[in-house]
Design a protein around this motif. Structure first.
Motif, PDB file in Angstrom:
ATOM      1  N   THR A 297       0.827  -1.204   0.000  1.00 14.27           N
ATOM      2  CA  THR A 297       0.000   0.000   0.000  1.00 14.27           C
ATOM      3  C   THR A 297       0.861   1.254   0.000  1.00 14.27           C
ATOM      4  OG1 THR A 297      -1.776  -1.152   1.176  1.00 14.27           O
ATOM      5  CG2 THR A 297      -1.797   1.256   1.259  1.00 14.27           C
ATOM      6  N   SER A 298       1.957   1.224   0.748  1.00 10.41           N
ATOM      7  CA  SER A 298       2.834   2.390   0.841  1.00 10.41           C
ATOM      8  C   SER A 298       3.539   2.688  -0.475  1.00 10.41           C
ATOM      9  CB  SER A 298       3.867   2.186   1.951  1.00 10.41           C
ATOM     10  OG  SER A 298       3.245   2.104   3.221  1.00 10.41           O
ATOM     11  N   PHE A 299       3.927   1.658  -1.211  1.00 10.99           N
ATOM     12  CA  PHE A 299       4.557   1.892  -2.514  1.00 10.99           C
ATOM     13  C   PHE A 299       3.622   2.647  -3.453  1.00 10.99           C
ATOM     14  CE2 PHE A 299       6.835  -2.247  -1.474  1.00 10.99           C
ATOM     15  CZ  PHE A 299       7.974  -1.613  -1.026  1.00 10.99           C
TER      16      PHE A 299
ATOM     17  N   ARG B 236       2.968   0.263  -9.340  1.00  9.36           N
ATOM     18  CA  ARG B 236       1.820  -0.614  -9.558  1.00  9.36           C
ATOM     19  C   ARG B 236       2.144  -2.009  -9.043  1.00  9.36           C
ATOM     20  NH1 ARG B 236      -0.456  -1.926 -15.562  1.00  9.36           N
ATOM     21  NH2 ARG B 236       1.664  -2.788 -15.687  1.00  9.36           N
ATOM     22  N   ILE B 237       1.246  -2.563  -8.250  1.00  5.31           N
ATOM     23  CA  ILE B 237       1.400  -3.932  -7.755  1.00  5.31           C
ATOM     24  C   ILE B 237       0.817  -4.871  -8.803  1.00  5.31           C
ATOM     25  CG2 ILE B 237       0.946  -5.549  -5.886  1.00  5.31           C
ATOM     26  CD1 ILE B 237       2.620  -3.075  -5.096  1.00  5.31           C
ATOM     27  N   VAL B 238       1.668  -5.678  -9.418  1.00  6.22           N
ATOM     28  CA  VAL B 238       1.205  -6.536 -10.515  1.00  6.22           C
ATOM     29  C   VAL B 238       1.169  -8.015 -10.138  1.00  6.22           C
ATOM     30  CG1 VAL B 238       1.996  -4.919 -12.272  1.00  6.22           C
ATOM     31  CG2 VAL B 238       3.531  -6.748 -11.495  1.00  6.22           C
ATOM     32  N   ALA B 239       1.829  -8.373  -9.030  1.00  2.71           N
ATOM     33  CA  ALA B 239       1.830  -9.774  -8.598  1.00  2.71           C
ATOM     34  C   ALA B 239       2.105  -9.829  -7.106  1.00  2.71           C
ATOM     35  CB  ALA B 239       2.879 -10.578  -9.358  1.00  2.71           C
TER      36      ALA B 239
ATOM     37  N   ARG C 237      -5.461  -8.935  -1.701  1.00  3.10           N
ATOM     38  CA  ARG C 237      -6.057  -9.366  -2.969  1.00  3.10           C
ATOM     39  C   ARG C 237      -7.269  -8.497  -3.315  1.00  3.10           C
ATOM     40  NH1 ARG C 237      -6.370 -15.854  -3.273  1.00  3.10           N
ATOM     41  NH2 ARG C 237      -6.683 -15.329  -5.497  1.00  3.10           N
ATOM     42  N   LYS C 238      -7.941  -7.981  -2.296  1.00  5.58           N
ATOM     43  CA  LYS C 238      -9.041  -7.045  -2.537  1.00  5.58           C
ATOM     44  C   LYS C 238      -8.494  -5.678  -2.949  1.00  5.58           C
ATOM     45  CE  LYS C 238     -12.424  -9.103   0.644  1.00  5.58           C
ATOM     46  NZ  LYS C 238     -13.198  -8.894   1.911  1.00  5.58           N
ATOM     47  N   ASN C 239      -7.392  -5.273  -2.310  1.00  5.04           N
ATOM     48  CA  ASN C 239      -6.808  -3.963  -2.608  1.00  5.04           C
ATOM     49  C   ASN C 239      -6.209  -3.902  -4.009  1.00  5.04           C
ATOM     50  OD1 ASN C 239      -7.482  -3.096  -0.041  1.00  5.04           O
ATOM     51  ND2 ASN C 239      -5.440  -3.467   0.820  1.00  5.04           N
TER      52      ASN C 239
END
Length: 485
Positions: free
Chosen positions: A63-65, A72-75, A88-90
């Motif tokens: 979340t902080s990144f 972007r969180i891709v995996a 997984r919801k976020n």
């Protein structure tokens, strides 16, 4: 060795003084072919991040990144589906895996950087694999479980030329920078003694190793959770948070808080590697001493004394770490009701001209007596990190290796982690049988066990020179399927 120490310390000091200047001022956009190199991402691109560990600290890290619009969180992966629910919801578009090895192999062309937020015993293997693939890495503190691992990751970061950051966020805070500025004025003189303390552990410790076999919860892959550690039956005593107190998995109060509280001393003072360590413990083990070489659970409280040769050759700095509610003696310059640090802990520099006190993370540094601060103003000479520890790393990854600094890159945080973990070698070997002891059949105030022995440390060779049984704690044996290098 002294020349090497001086160079490393000088490099770290220089980087700290100029640290984040590029990141805070913005970075230059240049063509991809000009920057290039392993792990490089053009500044105009999005930084695609994979999270290893999706629950607990991993959840907050990811979340902080994303406070950066470029991240972007891709995996993500987690061995425990229960812990990954919120993440997984976020990040519903992110691919999800159980095994970090599988994730890295399948997503290698989709990710630029990796965040590692597993329990301590799996930090090194996940981090090394990511760096070997040319991925930038952010790793929660402590950087590693063992000293040997810290040395390997430090060397690997330079070899693979990736951007690195350890998750001791106070290293990007204003407090440690102001503390440096106060120290640089010379008002407290040469520091000869440092004292640190914390309220941790806040999880159970001083316990007998569990023997009961509990049912493995649905959604947990226990074998993957164990990772590098020797196999044992699942027990509720280990999860989800209490692993910190078990020495096969966690690094105790030192691993949890020393990377925050000791950071100002290691960052500011002319020290690099210690040359000796000794400890004492309270309520160390509630089982029978003769049933094992050492307890698998850390003590409820400990006091650790570390000696640092100054890198400038001007003597030594004596260091004392206290945890489990132990606290340094109140300086005579302090009033009876004035707070010693904060709830999480504190650090005290004692110089030949004065004293400097700060809270956890180096926050709120103040001279003693406190009245001095009313008449003393320090000039700001070190650039701050307004974007914070996480976004600083994102910006540095976007700029590319060698084009921006991070506050706790592995060339700094690797040796620092080694310095922290030397205390755990003392703790783990506290109850080791001394082969030279005269009395080996019963407890005799320290003769059967080494407890009162000072360990002499050869940092260059990562070896205890005067008590060989302690050396097995420098480097663990991994289970099959896991490796570093």
């Amino acid at each position: 060795m002294s020349e090497k120490r001086n160079k490393l310390k000088s490099d770290s000091r220089r980087k700290f003084l100029k640290n984040t200047g590029l990141a805070s001022a913005g970075f230059m956009i240049v063509p991809r072919h000009v920057l290039g190199g392993p792990g490089f991402v053009a500044p105009s691109d999005t930084l695609n991040i994979a999270g290893i560990g999706a629950g607990g600290k991993g959840r907050s890290d990811m979340t902080s990144f994303t406070e950066s619009p470029n991240a972007r969180i891709v995996a993500m992966c987690d061995v425990d589906d229960r812990q990954a629910v919120e993440s997984r919801k976020n990040f519903p578009k992110a691919s999800y895996y159980k095994d970090f090895r599988t994730m890295l192999d399948k997503e290698k062309d989709n990710i630029d950087a990796v965040s590692v937020s597993t329990p301590d015993h799996n930090h090194a293997v996940a981090t090394y694999k990511a760096m070997e693939m040319g991925k930038h890495v952010y790793v929660q503190k402590p950087l590693t479980h063992d000293i040997w691992e810290a040395r390997m990751l430090t060397e690997a970061a330079a070899k693979f030329k990736v951007v690195t950051q350890m998750g001791n966020q106070g290293g990007s805070g204003d407090g440690v920078r102001k503390m440096q500025e106060i120290y640089d004025t010379g008002i407290i003189g040469d520091v000869h003694t440092v004292k640190c303390w914390t309220n941790r552990a806040i999880w159970p410790q001083a316990l007998e190793t569990p023997t009961k076999k509990n049912k493995i919860p649905k959604g947990l892959d226990w074998d993957l959770w164990l990772g590098t550690a020797e196999y044992r039956d699942y027990n509720d005593a280990y999860l989800p948070f209490d692993w910190r107190g078990w020495s096969d998995f966690g690094t105790g109060a030192l691993g949890d808080m020393a990377c925050h509280i000791m950071d100002p001393a290691f960052r500011i003072l002319p020290i690099l590697y210690p040359d000796s360590v000794e400890c004492s413990v309270s309520d160390a083990f509630k089982g029978k001493f003769e049933t094992a070489n050492y307890p698998k659970s850390f003590p409820n409280s400990s006091k650790i004394h570390i000696n640092y040769p100054r890198t400038d050759g001007m003597g030594n700095i004596k260091f004392t770490w206290m945890d489990g509610g132990l606290i340094a003696e109140r300086p005579e310059e302090m009033g009876d009701d004035e707070p010693m640090g904060n709830w999480d802990g504190g650090i005290l520099f004692i110089g030949d001209k004065g004293k400097l006190l700060a809270d956890c993370y180096g926050a709120n540094p103040r001279l003693l007596p406190l009245t001095l601060n009313e008449q003393f103003e320090v000039e700001q000479t070190i650039k701050r990190v307004p974007e914070g520890h996480y976004v600083q790393w994102v910006n540095a990854c976007m700029a590319g290796y060698g084009n921006a600094e991070t506050s706790s890159s592995f060339d700094y945080s690797g040796p620092f982690t080694e310095s922290v973990l030397i205390g755990n070698i003392a703790l783990k070997s506290y109850f080791e049988i001394d082969p030279k002891a005269e009395n080996k059949g019963f407890w005799s105030g320290g003769s059967m066990y080494h407890g009162r022995k000072r360990l002499q440390w050869d940092a260059e060779n990562m070896k205890v020179t005067n008590f060989d049984p302690a050396n097995k704690y420098v480097k663990r044996e991994y289970r099959k399927g896991y490796s570093v290098g």
